[in-house]
Write a protein that holds these residues in place. Structure first.
Motif, PDB file in Angstrom:
ATOM      1  N   ASN A  27       0.845  -1.183   0.000  1.00 10.94           N
ATOM      2  CA  ASN A  27       0.000   0.000   0.000  1.00 10.94           C
ATOM      3  C   ASN A  27       0.892   1.249   0.000  1.00 10.94           C
ATOM      4  O   ASN A  27       2.107   1.156  -0.177  1.00 10.94           O
ATOM      5  CB  ASN A  27      -0.954  -0.001   1.204  1.00 10.94           C
ATOM      6  N   SER A  28       0.296   2.409   0.225  1.00  9.86           N
ATOM      7  CA  SER A  28       1.006   3.669   0.029  1.00  9.86           C
ATOM      8  C   SER A  28       2.173   3.896   0.985  1.00  9.86           C
ATOM      9  O   SER A  28       3.053   4.710   0.716  1.00  9.86           O
ATOM     10  CB  SER A  28       0.024   4.837   0.148  1.00  9.86           C
ATOM     11  N   SER A  29       2.222   3.206   2.098  1.00  6.97           N
ATOM     12  CA  SER A  29       3.290   3.457   3.066  1.00  6.97           C
ATOM     13  C   SER A  29       4.517   2.578   2.851  1.00  6.97           C
ATOM     14  O   SER A  29       5.509   2.703   3.570  1.00  6.97           O
ATOM     15  CB  SER A  29       2.761   3.236   4.492  1.00  6.97           C
ATOM     16  N   TYR A  57      -0.480   2.222  -5.082  1.00  3.44           N
ATOM     17  CA  TYR A  57      -0.899   3.360  -4.271  1.00  3.44           C
ATOM     18  C   TYR A  57       0.275   4.226  -3.796  1.00  3.44           C
ATOM     19  O   TYR A  57       0.272   4.742  -2.678  1.00  3.44           O
ATOM     20  CB  TYR A  57      -1.713   2.881  -3.071  1.00  3.44           C
ATOM     21  N   ARG A  85      -2.349   1.913  -9.616  1.00  2.00           N
ATOM     22  CA  ARG A  85      -2.744   3.214  -9.058  1.00  2.00           C
ATOM     23  C   ARG A  85      -1.547   4.024  -8.561  1.00  2.00           C
ATOM     24  O   ARG A  85      -1.656   4.783  -7.592  1.00  2.00           O
ATOM     25  CB  ARG A  85      -3.792   3.043  -7.967  1.00  2.00           C
ATOM     26  N   HIS A 119      -8.911   5.819 -10.337  1.00  2.37           N
ATOM     27  CA  HIS A 119      -9.527   5.922  -9.016  1.00  2.37           C
ATOM     28  C   HIS A 119      -9.093   7.241  -8.396  1.00  2.37           C
ATOM     29  O   HIS A 119      -8.025   7.768  -8.693  1.00  2.37           O
ATOM     30  CB  HIS A 119      -9.083   4.752  -8.138  1.00  2.37           C
ATOM     31  N   ALA A 120      -9.896   7.769  -7.507  1.00  2.67           N
ATOM     32  CA  ALA A 120      -9.594   9.067  -6.902  1.00  2.67           C
ATOM     33  C   ALA A 120      -8.278   9.081  -6.142  1.00  2.67           C
ATOM     34  O   ALA A 120      -7.619  10.117  -6.037  1.00  2.67           O
ATOM     35  CB  ALA A 120     -10.738   9.477  -5.977  1.00  2.67           C
ATOM     36  N   ASN A 121      -7.863   7.931  -5.602  1.00  2.00           N
ATOM     37  CA  ASN A 121      -6.614   7.905  -4.829  1.00  2.00           C
ATOM     38  C   ASN A 121      -5.414   7.422  -5.651  1.00  2.00           C
ATOM     39  O   ASN A 121      -4.379   7.080  -5.106  1.00  2.00           O
ATOM     40  CB  ASN A 121      -6.760   7.054  -3.563  1.00  2.00           C
ATOM     41  N   SER A 122      -5.539   7.416  -6.979  1.00  2.00           N
ATOM     42  CA  SER A 122      -4.388   7.109  -7.825  1.00  2.00           C
ATOM     43  C   SER A 122      -3.354   8.234  -7.735  1.00  2.00           C
ATOM     44  O   SER A 122      -3.709   9.411  -7.575  1.00  2.00           O
ATOM     45  CB  SER A 122      -4.810   6.960  -9.290  1.00  2.00           C
ATOM     46  N   VAL A 123      -2.069   7.875  -7.825  1.00  2.54           N
ATOM     47  CA  VAL A 123      -0.985   8.856  -7.849  1.00  2.54           C
ATOM     48  C   VAL A 123      -0.127   8.578  -9.084  1.00  2.54           C
ATOM     49  O   VAL A 123      -0.361   7.640  -9.835  1.00  2.54           O
ATOM     50  CB  VAL A 123      -0.139   8.789  -6.563  1.00  2.54           C
ATOM     51  N   ASN A 154      -8.703  10.901 -12.368  1.00  4.24           N
ATOM     52  CA  ASN A 154      -7.848  12.027 -11.986  1.00  4.24           C
ATOM     53  C   ASN A 154      -6.749  12.200 -13.025  1.00  4.24           C
ATOM     54  O   ASN A 154      -6.749  11.549 -14.071  1.00  4.24           O
ATOM     55  CB  ASN A 154      -7.290  11.868 -10.569  1.00  4.24           C
ATOM     56  N   SER A 156      -3.339  11.651 -12.811  1.00  2.38           N
ATOM     57  CA  SER A 156      -2.051  11.002 -12.560  1.00  2.38           C
ATOM     58  C   SER A 156      -1.439  10.516 -13.874  1.00  2.38           C
ATOM     59  O   SER A 156      -2.137  10.178 -14.829  1.00  2.38           O
ATOM     60  CB  SER A 156      -2.220   9.841 -11.568  1.00  2.38           C
TER      61      SER A 156
END
Length: 280
Positions: A27-29, A57, A85, A119-123, A154, A156
């Motif tokens: 995940n993102s971390s 993420y 993502r 997705h909204a949380n894609s970077v 989004n 990205s």
């Protein structure tokens, strides 16, 4: 996960589900760094990678390499099976065979499908300072990535900077396409690519990694091998003689190799030791 510049040798993963690899999903971390892995990874589902099945993420893999074989049904990559993502793969290399066996399956030397902006949380997705030396076998294949899927949720983006790959290893850098930030090299040129890749890559001899660059901490040190070609021969003696005559300067790495008698200095006594090695 910090591998602390260690190696995992003889890894064997045979996973009858999705997300096969040394790690399954991130995940993102997540940050995976400073690790060398060799062996085989086989997944009987989607997302199979030498280091990680699915990188996602915004998580990162850096200063890692994989050598060996990676095989799966869909989304197969040398470092990451899929980049989902957004996320970063930087300063990584792969020397191996990457295979996806499913109908219409995708595989890439570094990663397979890069899927972002869905997705909204894609970077943003980024692959930089990486190289691939091997072979990719799949219906959809690329040396750096098999394909890029960009949604509309989004803004990205997917970017490539300072990447290199072996010619004829895949259809192109990304699928059948060349890509800004990716260059294909002949085997001979890729073996000298450390000068383009920069730190921490170094050149190595033919006896290590098939002659392709490795990380500085991986290089097998051979006393007397001043030109880093994997052997001690007359060419090294010529370099040492030029140095002693102040006609050649040495890097720290060359100085260490030239200190043949290991007394902390490079002088005529090292030339004597070098000649003994050559005679023997």
């Amino acid at each position: 996960y910090d591998g602390d510049y260690h190696s995992i040798i003889g890894l064997k993963v045979d996973y009858n589900r999705n997300y096969a690899g040394l790690f399954g999903r991130t995940n993102s971390s997540a940050i995976i760094e400073n690790l060398s892995v060799s062996g085989s990874v086989n997944g009987n589902g989607a997302c199979t990678g030498g280091i990680i099945g699915e990188l996602g993420y915004g998580s990162k893999v850096k200063n890692c390499d994989f050598s060996g074989t990676v095989s799966g049904v869909q989304c197969v990559g040398g470092i990451a099976g899929k980049l989902h993502r957004g996320g970063t793969i930087s300063t990584c290399y792969v020397n191996g065979v990457i295979t996806a066996t499913g109908d219409g399956a995708s595989a890439g030397g570094i990663t397979s499908t890069i899927q972002i902006a869905d997705h909204a949380n894609s970077v943003n997705a980024l692959i930089e300072n990486c190289y691939f030396a091997g072979k990719v076998n799949a219906s959809i294949n690329g040396a750096l990535s098999s394909d890029i899927i960009i949604g509309t949720v989004n803004k990205s983006t997917a970017s490539f900077y300072g990447n290199y790959y072996l010619e004829n290893s895949a259809n192109g850098a990304v699928g059948e396409n060349e890509q800004s930030g990716c260059q294909k090299f002949s085997s001979e040129k890729l073996k000298k690519a450390a000068e383009y890749l920069g730190y921490p890559y170094v050149s190595t001899g033919a006896n290590q990694n098939d002659g392709y660059p490795v990380f500085e901490w991986q290089r097998k040190f051979i006393s007397g091998d001043i030109n880093s070609d994997g052997t001690v021969d007359i060419n090294d003696a010529v370099l040492l003689q030029k140095y002693l005559l102040s006609a050649e300067s040495f890097s720290a790495q060359q100085f260490e190799a030239a200190d043949v008698n290991n007394d902390g200095s490079v002088d005529v006594f090292d030339m004597v030791s070098m000649r003994i090695i050559l005679i023997q």
